[in-house]
Design an enzyme around this catalytic site. Sequence first.
Site, PDB file in Angstrom:
ATOM      1  N   ASP A 101      -1.071   8.543  12.481  1.00 49.35           N
ATOM      2  CA  ASP A 101      -2.402   9.126  12.565  1.00 49.35           C
ATOM      3  C   ASP A 101      -2.823   9.118  14.033  1.00 49.35           C
ATOM      4  OD1 ASP A 101      -5.068   9.929  11.616  1.00 49.35           O
ATOM      5  OD2 ASP A 101      -4.442   8.991   9.742  1.00 49.35           O
ATOM      6  N   GLU A 258      -6.127  17.808  10.980  1.00 50.23           N
ATOM      7  CA  GLU A 258      -7.203  17.685  10.002  1.00 50.23           C
ATOM      8  C   GLU A 258      -8.348  18.567  10.493  1.00 50.23           C
ATOM      9  OE1 GLU A 258     -10.104  14.544   7.747  1.00 50.23           O
ATOM     10  OE2 GLU A 258      -9.911  14.594   9.904  1.00 50.23           O
ATOM     11  N   HIS A 331      -7.270   9.428   1.569  1.00 55.05           N
ATOM     12  CA  HIS A 331      -8.097   8.223   1.672  1.00 55.05           C
ATOM     13  C   HIS A 331      -9.590   8.522   1.798  1.00 55.05           C
ATOM     14  CE1 HIS A 331      -7.691   9.718   5.675  1.00 55.05           C
ATOM     15  NE2 HIS A 331      -8.637   8.884   6.096  1.00 55.05           N
ATOM     16  N   ASP A 332      -9.964   9.791   1.941  1.00 57.32           N
ATOM     17  CA  ASP A 332     -11.382  10.168   2.019  1.00 57.32           C
ATOM     18  C   ASP A 332     -11.875  10.768   0.712  1.00 57.32           C
ATOM     19  OD1 ASP A 332     -11.511   9.463   4.724  1.00 57.32           O
ATOM     20  OD2 ASP A 332     -11.018  11.499   5.403  1.00 57.32           O
TER      21      ASP A 332
HETATM   22  O1  TEU Z   1     -12.273  12.354   8.374  1.00 57.26           O
HETATM   23  C1  TEU Z   1     -13.000  13.442   8.843  1.00 57.26           C
HETATM   24  C2  TEU Z   1     -14.097  13.854   8.010  1.00 57.26           C
HETATM   25  O2  TEU Z   1     -14.532  14.978   8.149  1.00 57.26           O
HETATM   26  C3  TEU Z   1     -14.665  12.862   7.073  1.00 57.26           C
HETATM   27  O3  TEU Z   1     -15.722  12.237   7.698  1.00 57.26           O
HETATM   28  C4  TEU Z   1     -15.112  13.478   5.842  1.00 57.26           C
HETATM   29  O4  TEU Z   1     -16.191  14.330   6.074  1.00 57.26           O
HETATM   30  C5  TEU Z   1     -15.554  12.420   4.911  1.00 57.26           C
HETATM   31  O5  TEU Z   1     -14.619  11.411   4.887  1.00 57.26           O
HETATM   32  C6  TEU Z   1     -15.695  12.985   3.535  1.00 57.26           C
HETATM   33  O6  TEU Z   1     -16.220  11.996   2.739  1.00 57.26           O
HETATM   34  C7  TEU Z   1     -11.465  11.690   9.259  1.00 57.26           C
HETATM   35  C8  TEU Z   1     -10.784  10.535   8.561  1.00 57.26           C
HETATM   36  O7  TEU Z   1      -9.926  11.024   7.578  1.00 57.26           O
HETATM   37  C9  TEU Z   1     -11.822   9.597   8.036  1.00 57.26           C
HETATM   38  O8  TEU Z   1     -11.259   8.545   7.290  1.00 57.26           O
HETATM   39  C10 TEU Z   1     -12.583   9.056   9.222  1.00 57.26           C
HETATM   40  O9  TEU Z   1     -13.647   8.272   8.761  1.00 57.26           O
HETATM   41  C11 TEU Z   1     -13.130  10.172  10.107  1.00 57.26           C
HETATM   42  O10 TEU Z   1     -12.182  11.194  10.369  1.00 57.26           O
HETATM   43  C12 TEU Z   1     -13.532   9.620  11.444  1.00 57.26           C
HETATM   44  O11 TEU Z   1     -12.405   9.244  12.180  1.00 57.26           O
END
Ligand code: TEU
Length: 556
Positions: A101, A258, A331-332
């Site tokens: 990552d 992403e 994971h989000d």
């Molecule tokens: O996620 C980007 C992102 O857009 C997220 O904030 C998303 O909107 C949210 O998780 C939806 O619930 C990335 C990573 O995948 C995330 O884990 C991080 O928190 C974020 O960037 C900040 O680095």
Amino acid sequence: MNQEKHVWWKESVVYQIYPRSFADSNGDGIGDLNGITAHLDYLKTLGVDVLWLSPVYASPNDDNGYDISDYRAIMKDFGTMDDFDRMLEGIHARGMKLVMDLVVNHSSDEHAWFVESRKSKDNPYRDYYIWQDGKESGPPNNWGSCFSGSAWEKDEASGQYYLHLFSRKQPDLNWANPVVRQEVFDMMDWWCRKGIDGFRMDVIAMIGKENYLDGVQKNGAPYGSFGASCTHTETTHRYIREMREKVLSKYDLLTVGETGGTPEQACRYADDHETELNMVFSFEHTELGRDPVLGKWSDHKVQLPELREVMNRWELELQGKAWNSLHLSNHDQPRSVSRFGNDSPLYRVRSAKMLGTLLHMMRGTPYVYQGEELGMCNPYFSHLEQYRDIEALNAWKQWVDTGIVDAQDMMRYMQKMCRDNGRTPMQWNRSANAGFTTGTPWIEVNQNYLKINAEDELNDPDSVFHYYRRLIELRHTVPVIVYGDFVPLLEQDPCVYAYSRNLDDKSLLVACNYTENKAPCTLFDGLEGTELISNYPTHQQGLLQPYEARVCLITT
Ligand code: TEU
Ligand code: CA
């Protein structure tokens, strides 16, 4: 015959590991690198080609490692650089690859660069971050952070504000500064020389800030959107092309941005001429059902017509121009079987297999998020104390503590949508804490682990695990699944998601009943083909059973 260029990352299946929740080797309740190394044979049995590791770098864990304080060190909770090297060796020894990552839109506020930067206006590191004077005793503009509140934080030392599109402990790096770009490229190069095989680039679309104008403020929203000024800008593309020239082009990597955005934007980032990245993650399908004010906080159940419209459009608009990535969870996100399928005991296994089929037979590189291959579910936590995620805890403060949203409603939304749903520990076996840890897990284990765990599924040929193993094997052995053209079918059907894939004289016919009702379907009637996979032992003519999925290969 289509002109798709053949490369390994199109033929691969990626498995995402969220290290904190994968396997704990030393009983401190936190997953770690040695825990991953201990389970590499499990991943090899599943058959995945590439592991994508969520951040393992040094971090104070304000956002579980997405706030990095040293890009060239391993987080103490996760182990040491020696542990990392052993893990990488173990991955390569099994013929798998490792994607790291890359979180470089922002760092942690505890990174040495920021510690220096905030000291004074004339510190040599000041320009590593984005500092501005406030306006009329408030922040420089109306932007809101992705994690609630203003995107600006006032720093008492100089009276200036710094930008943080995420938490206040995640200050945005200033990519306009060429020294910052070179620092990032050097760091990436360092990891490449260590032998890693690619990067998943966190919120990479946001690095090219073009202006700091107030953003559009939607109906009653407390803050404005930074989107137009920061996201998918020409400047972002320029930085990515520079990254490609200075680092990516020197190695044979899998690169996935992403970015979200539209198919048109994806075609620029991931165009077939490989001027920027190999592929991007789209989020149009995982963002279905967003509330106009509360955003992701909703309990909308995604219906077939909306999901199909989005996913088909992405398949069709990228075809012949760019490579797609395929995912229903990460994971989000909540667990895909809970969100898009049906996690009741009656239908969990069938619907998890159906969703896997629907996704894995499409054109693009499939991503499996840890536990998805077991059909793991949302835990339905009902007390705020059970939640850990900064996004959710901040949202609770913003909406519930202010009396705008009822606590019960918000809890229901969190049970559906909170990121913690996908972050409960991996369920390995029936022993205490699902075999994840001998200590107290950092977040509670889903109580259904006696029924849903890797050990039992490995022993059950009919499990979700073995079905995913077979899906992955098919991708490795049936070329039309990788390189065939995508053609949508039955686009108006209320229950059935169907499409074909076509390459030379081979045609793949895929039909999935997205619902718990029996669905009339004559697609397979009178067809002379071979069934490659199905989640029912027999197929009844003219009909798909609840959540039935079926794939047939036809030679024309
Ligand atoms: O996620 C980007 C992102 O857009 C997220 O904030 C998303 O909107 C949210 O998780 C939806 O619930 C990335 C990573 O995948 C995330 O884990 C991080 O928190 C974020 O960037 C900040 O680095
Ligand atoms: Ca540990």
